[in-house]
Scaffold this motif. Structure first.
Motif, PDB file in Angstrom:
ATOM      1  N   MET A   1      67.950  -9.450 -80.229  1.00 28.33           N
ATOM      2  CA  MET A   1      67.509  -8.765 -81.437  1.00 28.33           C
ATOM      3  C   MET A   1      66.943  -7.394 -81.051  1.00 28.33           C
ATOM      4  N   PRO A   2      67.391  -6.315 -81.709  1.00 29.89           N
ATOM      5  CA  PRO A   2      66.894  -4.991 -81.354  1.00 29.89           C
ATOM      6  C   PRO A   2      65.413  -4.832 -81.688  1.00 29.89           C
ATOM      7  N   HIS A   3      64.768  -4.004 -80.920  1.00 30.90           N
ATOM      8  CA  HIS A   3      63.357  -3.682 -81.153  1.00 30.90           C
ATOM      9  C   HIS A   3      63.288  -2.672 -82.296  1.00 30.90           C
ATOM     10  N   THR A   4      62.527  -2.982 -83.326  1.00 28.21           N
ATOM     11  CA  THR A   4      62.414  -2.056 -84.459  1.00 28.21           C
ATOM     12  C   THR A   4      61.012  -1.479 -84.536  1.00 28.21           C
ATOM     13  N   GLU A   5      60.959  -0.261 -85.009  1.00 33.31           N
ATOM     14  CA  GLU A   5      59.688   0.435 -85.212  1.00 33.31           C
ATOM     15  C   GLU A   5      59.766   1.187 -86.537  1.00 33.31           C
TER      16      GLU A   5
ATOM     17  N   ASP B   1      65.795   0.783 -85.531  1.00 31.51           N
ATOM     18  CA  ASP B   1      65.751   0.564 -84.086  1.00 31.51           C
ATOM     19  C   ASP B   1      66.053   1.833 -83.293  1.00 31.51           C
ATOM     20  N   SER B   2      66.288   2.954 -83.992  1.00 29.07           N
ATOM     21  CA  SER B   2      66.530   4.228 -83.309  1.00 29.07           C
ATOM     22  C   SER B   2      66.429   5.366 -84.320  1.00 29.07           C
TER      23      SER B   2
ATOM     24  N   ASP C   1      64.448  -3.902 -95.796  1.00 31.44           N
ATOM     25  CA  ASP C   1      64.132  -3.280 -94.503  1.00 31.44           C
ATOM     26  C   ASP C   1      63.137  -2.133 -94.645  1.00 31.44           C
TER      27      ASP C   1
ATOM     28  N   VAL D   1      61.766   0.990 -91.406  1.00 31.26           N
ATOM     29  CA  VAL D   1      61.965   0.334 -90.124  1.00 31.26           C
ATOM     30  C   VAL D   1      63.384   0.581 -89.624  1.00 31.26           C
TER      31      VAL D   1
END
Length: 97
Positions: free
Chosen positions: A1-5, A32-33, A64, A30
């Motif tokens: 699972m990708p890291h989301t910020e 992931d890039s 999201d 949110v």
């Protein structure tokens, strides 16, 4: 699972009837890039503009966390000049009064 910020996408805007009137439309959500954040901001803006043009209610914030509010008819977003980066919470004291 990708890291989301949480990201902020800043898109320069201008009034099509008076190009000297300029501003920045800010989207947050949110991702992931930065590229994904820019893509989501553009998608929610397109959905909001499409709904507004059709006379429908602008969609609310999506699962999201992305959404588009404050649509300004007559203003053009300058997507090629948009920037995306991690969102940093600001407070009123961060701005000169």
């Amino acid at each position: 699972m990708p890291h989301t910020e949480f990201y902020e996408v800043d898109v320069p805007i201008h009034d099509t009837t008076n190009p000297a009137r300029r501003g920045v439309h800010v989207f947050t959500g949110v991702a992931d890039s930065p590229a994904a954040a820019l893509r989501r901001a553009h998608e929610v803006y397109d959905a909001a503009l499409s709904a507004h043009t059709a006379g429908r209610e602008i969609p609310s914030r999506q699962q999201d966390s992305w959404g588009a509010r404050g649509l300004r008819p007559g203003w053009r977003l300058e997507w090629p000049a948009a920037t995306a980066g991690l969102w940093h919470e600001t407070t009123r004291s961060d701005f000169a009064l």
